[in-house]
Design a protein around this motif. Structure first.
Motif, mmCIF file in Angstrom:
data_model
loop_
_atom_site.group_PDB
_atom_site.id
_atom_site.type_symbol
_atom_site.label_atom_id
_atom_site.label_comp_id
_atom_site.label_asym_id
_atom_site.label_seq_id
_atom_site.Cartn_x
_atom_site.Cartn_y
_atom_site.Cartn_z
ATOM 1 N N TYR A 1 0.842 -1.200 0.000
ATOM 2 C CA TYR A 1 0.000 0.000 0.000
ATOM 3 C C TYR A 1 0.880 1.254 0.000
ATOM 4 O O TYR A 1 1.893 1.295 0.696
ATOM 5 C CB TYR A 1 -0.878 0.025 1.254
ATOM 6 C CG TYR A 1 -1.861 -1.114 1.342
ATOM 7 C CD1 TYR A 1 -2.895 -1.234 0.412
ATOM 8 C CD2 TYR A 1 -1.767 -2.063 2.354
ATOM 9 C CE1 TYR A 1 -3.807 -2.278 0.502
ATOM 10 C CE2 TYR A 1 -2.679 -3.105 2.445
ATOM 11 C CZ TYR A 1 -3.692 -3.211 1.514
ATOM 12 O OH TYR A 1 -4.588 -4.236 1.600
ATOM 13 N N LEU B 1 -1.142 4.021 4.388
ATOM 14 C CA LEU B 1 -1.761 3.133 5.377
ATOM 15 C C LEU B 1 -2.587 3.967 6.339
ATOM 16 O O LEU B 1 -2.099 4.989 6.822
ATOM 17 C CB LEU B 1 -0.686 2.365 6.158
ATOM 18 C CG LEU B 1 -0.044 1.170 5.446
ATOM 19 C CD1 LEU B 1 1.050 0.569 6.322
ATOM 20 C CD2 LEU B 1 -1.060 0.106 5.092
ATOM 21 N N PRO B 2 -3.795 3.543 6.660
ATOM 22 C CA PRO B 2 -4.483 2.429 6.014
ATOM 23 C C PRO B 2 -4.966 2.823 4.637
ATOM 24 O O PRO B 2 -5.195 4.002 4.370
ATOM 25 C CB PRO B 2 -5.672 2.182 6.954
ATOM 26 C CG PRO B 2 -5.934 3.499 7.597
ATOM 27 C CD PRO B 2 -4.614 4.180 7.708
ATOM 28 N N PRO B 3 -5.144 1.825 3.738
ATOM 29 C CA PRO B 3 -5.705 2.159 2.430
ATOM 30 C C PRO B 3 -7.097 2.758 2.632
ATOM 31 O O PRO B 3 -7.874 2.221 3.431
ATOM 32 C CB PRO B 3 -5.774 0.810 1.708
ATOM 33 C CG PRO B 3 -5.553 -0.232 2.751
ATOM 34 C CD PRO B 3 -4.883 0.389 3.906
ATOM 35 N N PRO B 4 -7.402 3.877 1.960
ATOM 36 C CA PRO B 4 -8.654 4.595 2.262
ATOM 37 C C PRO B 4 -9.900 3.712 2.227
ATOM 38 O O PRO B 4 -10.749 3.829 3.104
ATOM 39 C CB PRO B 4 -8.707 5.674 1.176
ATOM 40 C CG PRO B 4 -7.275 5.896 0.812
ATOM 41 C CD PRO B 4 -6.579 4.583 0.975
ATOM 42 N N HIS B 5 -10.000 2.789 1.277
ATOM 43 C CA HIS B 5 -11.243 2.005 1.177
ATOM 44 C C HIS B 5 -11.389 0.982 2.311
ATOM 45 O O HIS B 5 -12.449 0.404 2.490
ATOM 46 C CB HIS B 5 -11.387 1.350 -0.197
ATOM 47 C CG HIS B 5 -10.471 0.179 -0.444
ATOM 48 N ND1 HIS B 5 -9.101 0.281 -0.510
ATOM 49 C CD2 HIS B 5 -10.742 -1.138 -0.649
ATOM 50 C CE1 HIS B 5 -8.582 -0.911 -0.746
ATOM 51 N NE2 HIS B 5 -9.551 -1.792 -0.822
ATOM 52 N N ALA C 1 -10.141 1.821 5.522
ATOM 53 C CA ALA C 1 -9.803 2.561 6.752
ATOM 54 C C ALA C 1 -10.705 2.189 7.925
ATOM 55 O O ALA C 1 -10.231 2.031 9.053
ATOM 56 C CB ALA C 1 -9.865 4.063 6.490
ATOM 57 N N GLU C 2 -11.995 2.012 7.660
ATOM 58 C CA GLU C 2 -12.902 1.774 8.792
ATOM 59 C C GLU C 2 -12.708 0.398 9.431
ATOM 60 O O GLU C 2 -13.178 0.147 10.534
ATOM 61 C CB GLU C 2 -14.370 1.968 8.389
ATOM 62 C CG GLU C 2 -14.906 0.956 7.429
ATOM 63 C CD GLU C 2 -16.387 1.200 7.094
ATOM 64 O OE1 GLU C 2 -17.232 0.890 7.944
ATOM 65 O OE2 GLU C 2 -16.649 1.702 5.978
ATOM 66 N N TRP D 1 -9.523 -1.095 9.549
ATOM 67 C CA TRP D 1 -8.083 -1.325 9.724
ATOM 68 C C TRP D 1 -7.673 -1.473 11.179
ATOM 69 O O TRP D 1 -8.105 -0.739 12.053
ATOM 70 C CB TRP D 1 -7.318 -0.146 9.100
ATOM 71 C CG TRP D 1 -5.899 -0.500 8.773
ATOM 72 C CD1 TRP D 1 -4.787 -0.122 9.459
ATOM 73 C CD2 TRP D 1 -5.447 -1.301 7.675
ATOM 74 N NE1 TRP D 1 -3.670 -0.648 8.851
ATOM 75 C CE2 TRP D 1 -4.042 -1.379 7.760
ATOM 76 C CE3 TRP D 1 -6.096 -1.970 6.635
ATOM 77 C CZ2 TRP D 1 -3.267 -2.077 6.854
ATOM 78 C CZ3 TRP D 1 -5.323 -2.677 5.729
ATOM 79 C CH2 TRP D 1 -3.931 -2.732 5.841
ATOM 80 N N TRP E 1 -4.071 -1.852 13.629
ATOM 81 C CA TRP E 1 -2.676 -1.434 13.458
ATOM 82 C C TRP E 1 -1.771 -2.574 13.005
ATOM 83 O O TRP E 1 -0.860 -2.386 12.211
ATOM 84 C CB TRP E 1 -2.142 -0.790 14.750
ATOM 85 C CG TRP E 1 -1.846 -1.799 15.834
ATOM 86 C CD1 TRP E 1 -2.678 -2.217 16.817
ATOM 87 C CD2 TRP E 1 -0.624 -2.531 15.997
ATOM 88 N NE1 TRP E 1 -2.067 -3.181 17.582
ATOM 89 C CE2 TRP E 1 -0.793 -3.379 17.114
ATOM 90 C CE3 TRP E 1 0.606 -2.544 15.331
ATOM 91 C CZ2 TRP E 1 0.202 -4.241 17.554
ATOM 92 C CZ3 TRP E 1 1.605 -3.403 15.776
ATOM 93 C CH2 TRP E 1 1.401 -4.234 16.879
ATOM 94 N N CYS F 1 -0.338 -3.911 9.497
ATOM 95 C CA CYS F 1 0.880 -3.381 8.851
ATOM 96 C C CYS F 1 1.885 -4.504 8.570
ATOM 97 O O CYS F 1 2.810 -4.325 7.774
ATOM 98 C CB CYS F 1 1.510 -2.275 9.693
ATOM 99 S SG CYS F 1 2.180 -2.870 11.256
#
Ligand SMILES: C[S@@+](CC[C@H](N)C(=O)[O-])C[C@H]1O[C@@H](n2cnc3c(N)ncnc32)[C@H](O)[C@@H]1O
Length: 252
Positions: free
Chosen positions: A161, A164-168, A170-171, A173, A175, A178
């Protein structure tokens, strides 16, 4: 859900050997994406011969160890940190595999084995917990005979990526995602040591669908359909997430 419905929900033609095992047995041992499907996907690109000594690192409840012992006649040291060895042994005995699967309680960073003892090492859904350290492979590969293979499968993106987090995602993700890396990342991570030659570094074909199918069955069976990880996999739709598979042999 009764056992027949669960078996039906986990029918998957990509894994004909796994189809011979009880879905209930696999689901009751679940700690992440199905290790039996993952190890069958690994066995498609990594040879196991009767009598080989295999280390299953981070084996959890040892379903992958039992599968390897029963399907290929190998002897497995089922090595695990979080699950107590007495519990692992109970499951191994229940599966009738105690002759060839030996539970061992150990941290991956302080293994009780002689150097060069194993013909092969596998790790399903576990290697990213300890193996992202640049220096780890140098320690770990010592337990493998020269020419022996190491094979891993665990969650990972198609490509690293950029943010981080990848926007799509994010909800959803967390930690520690990684530590999920692409096949190309693992190839470079291992090859830069010069200690191994990478033979395969790819994503398990249809791995994200397998992972989602598994989670949906486990969630429904547990009475909590549509849990977060399944929703994340739906939202991603295989765009980025999948199961990274890497196989290498130890150089002489
Ligand atoms: C998600 S679970 C997967 C377990 C099993 N392979 C499976 O697929 O069901 C991750 C496993 O990694 C193991 N693990 C994590 N850190 C470890 C460490 N430092 N040493 C040994 N095992 C470790 C845990 O004990 C745990 O069983």
């Amino acid at each position: 859900m009764d056992d027949g419905e669960l078996q039906e929900m986990l029918r998957n033609e990509r894994y004909p050997r796994a189809a011979g095992y009880s879905a209930r047995w696999m689901v009751d041992a679940s700690m992440g994406p199905n290790p039996v499907w993952q190890v069958e996907a690994l066995a498609g690109v990594m040879a196991f011969e009767p009598g080989m000594r295999v280390l299953d690192m981070g084996c959890g409840n040892a379903c992958s160890s039992v599968f390897l012992a029963r399907e290929f006649g190998v002897e497995v040291w089922a090595t695990e940190l979080w699950v107590e060895p007495t519990e692992v042994l109970r499951r191994v005995v229940e599966a009738g595999a105690e002759e060839r699967v030996h539970p061992v309680h150990s941290d991956a960073r302080s293994l009780p084995y002689a150097e060069g003892f194993f013909d092969a090492i596998v790790s399903l859904g576990a290697y990213h917990y300890f193996g992202t350290d640049d220096l780890y492979l140098g320690y770990f590969s010592r337990f493998l005979k020269p020419g022996g293979r190491i094979g891993i499968v665990q969650p990972g993106p198609v490509e690293e990526y950029e943010v981080l987090p990848p926007p799509h995602l994010a909800e959803y993700w967390k930690w520690d995602f990684c530590a999920w890396h692409s096949a190309a990342w693992w190839r470079r991570h291992w090859e830069k040591t010069g200690l191994v030659t990478v033979e395969v570094a790819d994503q398990v074909p249809y791995g994200w669908q397998d992972w989602l199918q598994w989670n949906e069955a486990c969630d429904l069976d547990g009475g909590r359909p549509g849990r977060e990880e399944a929703r994340m996999l739906h939202a991603d739709g295989g765009q980025t997430l999948g199961l990274t598979r890497v196989v290498a042999h130890r150089n002489d």
